[in-house]
Design a protein around this motif. Structure first.
Motif, PDB file in Angstrom:
ATOM      1  N   ALA A  40     -46.843 -14.147 -39.073  1.00  0.00           N
ATOM      2  CA  ALA A  40     -46.814 -15.384 -39.879  1.00  0.00           C
ATOM      3  C   ALA A  40     -46.672 -16.616 -38.983  1.00  0.00           C
ATOM      4  CB  ALA A  40     -45.667 -15.326 -40.881  1.00  0.00           C
ATOM      5  N   ALA A  41     -45.924 -16.465 -37.866  1.00  0.00           N
ATOM      6  CA  ALA A  41     -45.720 -17.605 -36.959  1.00  0.00           C
ATOM      7  C   ALA A  41     -47.052 -18.167 -36.476  1.00  0.00           C
ATOM      8  CB  ALA A  41     -44.862 -17.173 -35.773  1.00  0.00           C
ATOM      9  N   LEU A  42     -48.044 -17.287 -36.309  1.00  0.00           N
ATOM     10  CA  LEU A  42     -49.372 -17.733 -35.863  1.00  0.00           C
ATOM     11  C   LEU A  42     -50.021 -18.625 -36.911  1.00  0.00           C
ATOM     12  CD1 LEU A  42     -50.250 -14.331 -34.339  1.00  0.00           C
ATOM     13  CD2 LEU A  42     -50.746 -16.482 -33.144  1.00  0.00           C
TER      14      LEU A  42
ATOM     15  N   LEU B  82     -52.505 -18.708 -29.854  1.00  0.00           N
ATOM     16  CA  LEU B  82     -51.250 -18.276 -29.236  1.00  0.00           C
ATOM     17  C   LEU B  82     -50.124 -19.069 -29.886  1.00  0.00           C
ATOM     18  CD1 LEU B  82     -52.389 -18.801 -25.506  1.00  0.00           C
ATOM     19  CD2 LEU B  82     -52.777 -16.776 -26.891  1.00  0.00           C
ATOM     20  N   THR B  83     -48.968 -18.452 -30.049  1.00  0.00           N
ATOM     21  CA  THR B  83     -47.834 -19.236 -30.552  1.00  0.00           C
ATOM     22  C   THR B  83     -47.197 -19.973 -29.371  1.00  0.00           C
ATOM     23  OG1 THR B  83     -46.664 -17.110 -30.485  1.00  0.00           O
ATOM     24  CG2 THR B  83     -47.140 -18.018 -32.653  1.00  0.00           C
ATOM     25  N   SER B  84     -46.679 -21.173 -29.629  1.00  0.00           N
ATOM     26  CA  SER B  84     -45.948 -21.887 -28.580  1.00  0.00           C
ATOM     27  C   SER B  84     -44.591 -21.197 -28.409  1.00  0.00           C
ATOM     28  CB  SER B  84     -45.798 -23.353 -28.941  1.00  0.00           C
ATOM     29  OG  SER B  84     -45.232 -23.434 -30.207  1.00  0.00           O
ATOM     30  N   PRO B  85     -43.895 -21.432 -27.275  1.00  0.00           N
ATOM     31  CA  PRO B  85     -42.665 -20.663 -27.008  1.00  0.00           C
ATOM     32  C   PRO B  85     -41.658 -20.623 -28.158  1.00  0.00           C
ATOM     33  CG  PRO B  85     -43.327 -21.843 -25.054  1.00  0.00           C
ATOM     34  CD  PRO B  85     -44.289 -22.268 -26.130  1.00  0.00           C
ATOM     35  N   ILE B  86     -41.396 -21.739 -28.823  1.00  0.00           N
ATOM     36  CA  ILE B  86     -40.364 -21.753 -29.883  1.00  0.00           C
ATOM     37  C   ILE B  86     -40.750 -20.847 -31.061  1.00  0.00           C
ATOM     38  CG2 ILE B  86     -41.268 -23.954 -30.813  1.00  0.00           C
ATOM     39  CD1 ILE B  86     -37.605 -22.948 -31.053  1.00  0.00           C
ATOM     40  N   LEU B  87     -42.059 -20.700 -31.307  1.00  0.00           N
ATOM     41  CA  LEU B  87     -42.477 -19.805 -32.403  1.00  0.00           C
ATOM     42  C   LEU B  87     -42.873 -18.415 -31.887  1.00  0.00           C
ATOM     43  CD1 LEU B  87     -44.465 -22.222 -34.756  1.00  0.00           C
ATOM     44  CD2 LEU B  87     -42.192 -21.255 -35.123  1.00  0.00           C
ATOM     45  N   SER B  88     -42.801 -18.206 -30.561  1.00  0.00           N
ATOM     46  CA  SER B  88     -43.089 -16.877 -30.004  1.00  0.00           C
ATOM     47  C   SER B  88     -41.826 -16.024 -30.038  1.00  0.00           C
ATOM     48  CB  SER B  88     -43.569 -16.978 -28.549  1.00  0.00           C
ATOM     49  OG  SER B  88     -44.793 -17.656 -28.464  1.00  0.00           O
ATOM     50  N   THR B  89     -40.746 -16.580 -29.490  1.00  0.00           N
ATOM     51  CA  THR B  89     -39.486 -15.830 -29.501  1.00  0.00           C
ATOM     52  C   THR B  89     -38.919 -15.855 -30.926  1.00  0.00           C
ATOM     53  OG1 THR B  89     -38.433 -17.834 -28.713  1.00  0.00           O
ATOM     54  CG2 THR B  89     -38.914 -16.176 -27.061  1.00  0.00           C
ATOM     55  N   ASP B  90     -37.882 -15.049 -31.149  1.00  0.00           N
ATOM     56  CA  ASP B  90     -37.356 -14.901 -32.509  1.00  0.00           C
ATOM     57  C   ASP B  90     -36.921 -16.250 -33.087  1.00  0.00           C
ATOM     58  OD1 ASP B  90     -37.922 -12.288 -32.416  1.00  0.00           O
ATOM     59  OD2 ASP B  90     -35.869 -11.585 -32.141  1.00  0.00           O
ATOM     60  N   ASN B  91     -37.329 -16.489 -34.311  1.00  0.00           N
ATOM     61  CA  ASN B  91     -37.002 -17.750 -34.989  1.00  0.00           C
ATOM     62  C   ASN B  91     -37.003 -17.486 -36.495  1.00  0.00           C
ATOM     63  OD1 ASN B  91     -39.752 -18.844 -36.263  1.00  0.00           O
ATOM     64  ND2 ASN B  91     -40.227 -17.779 -34.367  1.00  0.00           N
ATOM     65  N   ALA B  92     -36.434 -18.414 -37.251  1.00  0.00           N
ATOM     66  CA  ALA B  92     -36.366 -18.200 -38.700  1.00  0.00           C
ATOM     67  C   ALA B  92     -37.448 -18.954 -39.452  1.00  0.00           C
ATOM     68  CB  ALA B  92     -34.984 -18.611 -39.220  1.00  0.00           C
ATOM     69  N   ALA B  93     -38.202 -19.836 -38.757  1.00  0.00           N
ATOM     70  CA  ALA B  93     -39.276 -20.563 -39.449  1.00  0.00           C
ATOM     71  C   ALA B  93     -40.330 -19.567 -39.923  1.00  0.00           C
ATOM     72  CB  ALA B  93     -39.885 -21.604 -38.512  1.00  0.00           C
ATOM     73  N   MET B  94     -40.599 -18.557 -39.091  1.00  0.00           N
ATOM     74  CA  MET B  94     -41.607 -17.556 -39.465  1.00  0.00           C
ATOM     75  C   MET B  94     -41.144 -16.747 -40.689  1.00  0.00           C
ATOM     76  SD  MET B  94     -41.193 -14.972 -36.208  1.00  0.00           S
ATOM     77  CE  MET B  94     -39.875 -13.722 -36.103  1.00  0.00           C
ATOM     78  N   ILE B  95     -39.837 -16.574 -40.813  1.00  0.00           N
ATOM     79  CA  ILE B  95     -39.287 -15.822 -41.958  1.00  0.00           C
ATOM     80  C   ILE B  95     -39.349 -16.709 -43.209  1.00  0.00           C
ATOM     81  CG2 ILE B  95     -37.222 -14.597 -42.834  1.00  0.00           C
ATOM     82  CD1 ILE B  95     -38.603 -13.358 -40.259  1.00  0.00           C
ATOM     83  N   ALA B  96     -38.996 -17.989 -43.026  1.00  0.00           N
ATOM     84  CA  ALA B  96     -39.040 -18.923 -44.163  1.00  0.00           C
ATOM     85  C   ALA B  96     -40.470 -19.091 -44.660  1.00  0.00           C
ATOM     86  CB  ALA B  96     -38.459 -20.273 -43.744  1.00  0.00           C
ATOM     87  N   MET B  97     -41.452 -19.044 -43.737  1.00  0.00           N
ATOM     88  CA  MET B  97     -42.846 -19.213 -44.156  1.00  0.00           C
ATOM     89  C   MET B  97     -43.253 -18.095 -45.124  1.00  0.00           C
ATOM     90  SD  MET B  97     -46.370 -18.896 -42.175  1.00  0.00           S
ATOM     91  CE  MET B  97     -47.873 -19.556 -42.885  1.00  0.00           C
ATOM     92  N   ILE B  98     -42.870 -16.880 -44.788  1.00  0.00           N
ATOM     93  CA  ILE B  98     -43.162 -15.761 -45.693  1.00  0.00           C
ATOM     94  C   ILE B  98     -42.400 -15.960 -47.008  1.00  0.00           C
ATOM     95  CG2 ILE B  98     -42.904 -13.250 -46.014  1.00  0.00           C
ATOM     96  CD1 ILE B  98     -43.633 -12.903 -43.093  1.00  0.00           C
ATOM     97  N   GLY B  99     -41.188 -16.517 -46.896  1.00  0.00           N
ATOM     98  CA  GLY B  99     -40.403 -16.831 -48.094  1.00  0.00           C
ATOM     99  C   GLY B  99     -41.139 -17.800 -49.003  1.00  0.00           C
ATOM    100  N   VAL B 100     -41.792 -18.816 -48.429  1.00  0.00           N
ATOM    101  CA  VAL B 100     -42.541 -19.789 -49.244  1.00  0.00           C
ATOM    102  C   VAL B 100     -43.665 -19.070 -49.987  1.00  0.00           C
ATOM    103  CG1 VAL B 100     -44.048 -21.826 -49.194  1.00  0.00           C
ATOM    104  CG2 VAL B 100     -41.986 -21.775 -47.768  1.00  0.00           C
ATOM    105  N   ASP B 101     -44.355 -18.186 -49.276  1.00  0.00           N
ATOM    106  CA  ASP B 101     -45.451 -17.432 -49.902  1.00  0.00           C
ATOM    107  C   ASP B 101     -44.923 -16.554 -51.042  1.00  0.00           C
ATOM    108  OD1 ASP B 101     -48.137 -16.316 -50.023  1.00  0.00           O
ATOM    109  OD2 ASP B 101     -47.238 -14.496 -49.183  1.00  0.00           O
ATOM    110  N   ARG B 102     -43.787 -15.906 -50.817  1.00  0.00           N
ATOM    111  CA  ARG B 102     -43.196 -15.042 -51.857  1.00  0.00           C
ATOM    112  C   ARG B 102     -42.696 -15.894 -53.035  1.00  0.00           C
ATOM    113  NH1 ARG B 102     -40.657 -10.242 -49.794  1.00  0.00           N
ATOM    114  NH2 ARG B 102     -40.046  -9.912 -51.949  1.00  0.00           N
ATOM    115  N   TRP B 103     -42.150 -17.057 -52.715  1.00  0.00           N
ATOM    116  CA  TRP B 103     -41.641 -17.950 -53.776  1.00  0.00           C
ATOM    117  C   TRP B 103     -42.804 -18.414 -54.661  1.00  0.00           C
ATOM    118  CZ3 TRP B 103     -42.712 -23.250 -54.401  1.00  0.00           C
ATOM    119  CH2 TRP B 103     -41.945 -23.881 -55.390  1.00  0.00           C
ATOM    120  N   ARG B 104     -43.943 -18.759 -53.990  1.00  0.00           N
ATOM    121  CA  ARG B 104     -45.118 -19.185 -54.772  1.00  0.00           C
ATOM    122  C   ARG B 104     -45.602 -18.071 -55.687  1.00  0.00           C
ATOM    123  NH1 ARG B 104     -48.675 -21.537 -49.844  1.00  0.00           N
ATOM    124  NH2 ARG B 104     -47.884 -23.663 -49.791  1.00  0.00           N
ATOM    125  N   ARG B 105     -45.531 -16.828 -55.176  1.00  0.00           N
ATOM    126  CA  ARG B 105     -46.025 -15.696 -55.964  1.00  0.00           C
ATOM    127  C   ARG B 105     -44.950 -15.141 -56.890  1.00  0.00           C
ATOM    128  NH1 ARG B 105     -47.399 -11.319 -53.016  1.00  0.00           N
ATOM    129  NH2 ARG B 105     -46.361 -12.023 -51.131  1.00  0.00           N
TER     130      ARG B 105
END
Ligand code: KG4
Ligand code: ZN
Length: 354
Positions: free
Chosen positions: A118-120, A298-321
């Motif tokens: 998702a980070a990509l 390629l993801t930039s370093p902040i979105l390559s290593t573990d982060n919660a933005a990638m988790i929240a992004m999937i959350g937005v998709d799940r919230w919409r659905r």
């Protein structure tokens, strides 16, 4: 405007992020535990979970503050529920459940590796699909066939260590520090990658699985043959060993991507996960994309290593659905959401004719 809070505590980073319903990152805070684990040259699970317990309240507060919103603006909470270290996962999972109950908002459990994919999309928006995504990290090494943000097929995985783990183990053997990948990468710069021999793994059953444990054994042999050469941490032998090791790992990672490109009609190449910070891997994937006339993301370093933005992004998709999880959702050490992944449907079996 709706906001989804993401929480990621699957390993040694305590991360909280806020993403809005237009997929804009409003806050992305990561508190790493390098100092706690450095004396052990690796992540100590007990220390990781205790440090999450200590850090999560203030990382949470910092993320909400950075987003400039009140708690009542949160529409949902998404959290990594696997794969990862059990004690670490439970801290984030229970914090998320508490927030969901306290605020009366929906709660979503997210697969960590799906998060790296998702980070990509978070970083690049529309990506030409279908494509091949190499997700390489401290705990996983996966090559996916991606037909959509939600439709992933696992093509290749590692049968032993992950690539990031191999970098960390070399760093430990050489006494360089933790986490090792970035240090090995830095020391490799300008060094001789041909000085030490690392043969590519040959898997006897002919499968195309990744395997990184042999590189570690080969590195140990090189060190044992001439231990006095490796005493100076930034001496030429250490730097050349790092460069030779890195070159071998990148070649192994790329080899499977080349095979997959021959067999799958990919329209793009993607690289994510912590090891996506590696200079040589980034340039290797970019060159491969150019050679095959495919756009490479390629993801930039902040979105390559573990982060919660990638988790929240999937959350937005799940919230919409509108697909909330039950509050009884459990944590999983191994990848639970593979059950959600499409099987190798319509994709050539990479192992055929290999
Ligand atoms: O994705 P990540 O932050 O955590 C996991 O999900 O495991 O990845 C961390 C891994 C570590 O093994 C670290 O050594 C590696 O990514 N890493 C690198 C580089 N930067 C981080 N490996 C190679 N070269 C780098 N520049
Ligand atoms: Zn990760």
């Amino acid at each position: 405007m709706a906001y989804v809070l993401g929480i990621e505590t699957s390993c040694d980073d305590t991360a909280v992020a806020v993403v809005d319903d237009r997929m804009r990152v409003c806050a992305n805070i990561v508190s790493s535990q390098f100092e706690e684990h450095a004396p052990y040259f690796g992540v100590v699970p007990e220390i990781a979970s205790r440090t999450h317990v200590k850090n999560i309240p203030h990382v949470f507060r910092a993320a909400v503050e950075r987003a400039g919103i009140g708690l009542d603006a949160l529409s949902a909470v998404a959290v990594t529920h696997g794969p990862g270290l059990m004690g670490s996962l439970l801290v984030g999972l229970n914090f998320a459940k508490g927030l969901a109950v306290g605020r009366g908002i929906p709660f979503f459990g997210v697969n960590h590796i799906q998060g790296h994919v998702a980070a990509l999309f978070l970083e690049h928006g529309a990506i030409e699909l279908p494509g091949l995504a190499l997700i390489v990290s401290g705990g996983h090494t996966h090559l996916f066939w991606v037909e959509g943000g939600r439709s992933l097929s696992l093509l290749v995985k590692t049968r032993d260590d992950s690539a990031g783990e191999a970098f960390d183990k070399l760093s430990k053997m050489l006494g360089l520090g933790f986490p090792g990948g970035a240090l090995v990468d830095r020391l490799s710069k300008g060094a001789d990658p041909r000085r030490y021999d690392f043969s590519q793994p040959k898997i006897s059953d002919g499968s195309l699985d990744y395997s990184f444990s042999g590189f570690k054994t080969a590195a140990l042999r090189h060190i044992e043959r001439c231990p006095e050469d490796f005493v100076v941490p930034d001496g030429a032998p250490v730097r050349d060993l790092c460069a030779s090791f890195q070159r071998a790992i990148v070649a192994h990672l790329m080899d499977r991507v080349v095979i997959a490109l021959r067999k799958c009609p990919a329209r793009s190449l993607m690289l994510g996960g912590g090891v996506a910070c590696n200079r040589e891997l980034r340039s290797g994937m970019t060159e491969l994309g150019l050679k095959h006339r495919l756009p490479t993301y390629l993801t930039s370093p902040i979105l390559s290593t573990d982060n919660a933005a990638m988790i929240a992004m999937i959350g937005v998709d799940r919230w919409r659905r509108n697909t909330p999880d039950s509050l009884a959702l459990d944590a999983h050490i191994t990848a639970p959401a593979y059950r959600d992944y499409r099987p190798l449907h319509g994709i050539p079996n990479l192992n055929e004719g290999a």
